[in-house]
Design an enzyme around this catalytic site. Structure first.
Site: not given
Length: 285
Positions: A82-83
């Protein structure tokens, strides 16, 4: 949506022996954070909603977000599920000035996936990451060129990526709690105290980066693990689980067209007593 506004913990039930994968902001107010044992989270917030994870779903959504990112820049580095970091230089004719492009990107992700997201815009990845953290849960922070050190100065040193509990404790012993105080220390003094890590601290306190983008990097390792709900010394059950986890890891190797030379087994006993053993083979397998 019916859980909005409530303390929610993802990872399993509070009587299980796993760890927290994620926690809502309402749950974090009670001191709950990722990697914390579920039982500890249960004690801190007994009325929280505890949910199992759905990793296949997370992977699917991560792939969708990565596809959107790739439409904004050819240089995208996914650093976790998620990054990610994007290099927006040279994309002005397509997406407008960097701030407008970043705003458009975040709005596109939310519109097409329904996921909230935050972003940081800066000349270095370190500053952009800190800016993104400051922008959570649904904001965008822009640090204009030349203002990196000024932006970081009032923040606690723990906000700097790479500074964990041990380094924070060592810095506090020196009377240093803010990034501005860290930036005042000479490079030579930091290197004398922290060795090579001292040079990195000197650079990080000013928002500096020392790394190139890593694009389409092959994974350095592939692994699977399992936490038993209850202690077991059943050799048959342990052997079956080890076989199952090995097969899952090998399946991912084959799908990625990769081979491995080093095999590692980690076992964790009651009380989180952990042992790891590795064996490097002569030929990849």
């Amino acid at each position: 949506p019916e859980l909005r506004g409530r303390p929610v913990v993802v990872g399993g039930r509070p009587d299980q022996r796993g760890v927290v994968s994620a926690a809502s902001y309402e749950a974090r107010k009670y001191g709950i954070h990722s990697a914390m044992p579920l039982r500890t989270a249960g004690r801190l917030c007994p009325h929280a909603v505890f949910l199992d994870g759905h990793h296949a779903k997370y992977g699917e959504m991560s792939d969708r977000v990565a596809g959107i990112l790739g439409g904004f820049s050819p240089i995208v580095e996914m650093v976790s599920i998620d990054e990610a970091y994007l290099d927006l230089s040279g994309t002005e004719r397509l997406h407008g000035p960097p701030l407008a492009a970043a705003d458009k990107l975040l709005r596109t992700i939310t519109r097409e996936t329904g996921l909230p997201c935050s972003g940081g815009l800066a000349t270095t990845r370190l500053t952009a990451k800190v800016a993104s953290d400051q922008a959570k849960p649904r904001g965008l922070v822009w640090v204009t060129p030349g203002q990196e050190a000024r932006f970081l100065a009032p923040l606690p040193v723990r906000k700097i990526p790479g500074i964990g509990e041990v380094t924070e404790r060592a810095l506090r012993a020196l009377g240093i709690e803010l990034v501005s105080q860290l930036a005042e220390l000479p490079r030579e003094k930091l290197e004398k105290i922290f060795g090579q890590w001292g040079e990195a601290l000197y650079r990080k306190a000013r928002g500096g980066d020392a790394y190139e983008f890593v694009i389409d990097a092959e994974p350095k390792s592939i692994s699977h693990n399992h936490t038993f709900g209850e202690d077991t010394a059943d050799a048959s059950a342990l052997g079956s689980m080890l076989s199952h986890l090995s097969q899952k890891a090998c399946k991912r190797l084959r799908e990625a067209g990769l081979m491995a030379r080093t095999l590692t087994v980690t076992i964790r006993y009651a009380g989180f007593d952990t042992h790891t053993r590795s064996r490097t083979l002569r030929e990849p397998t």
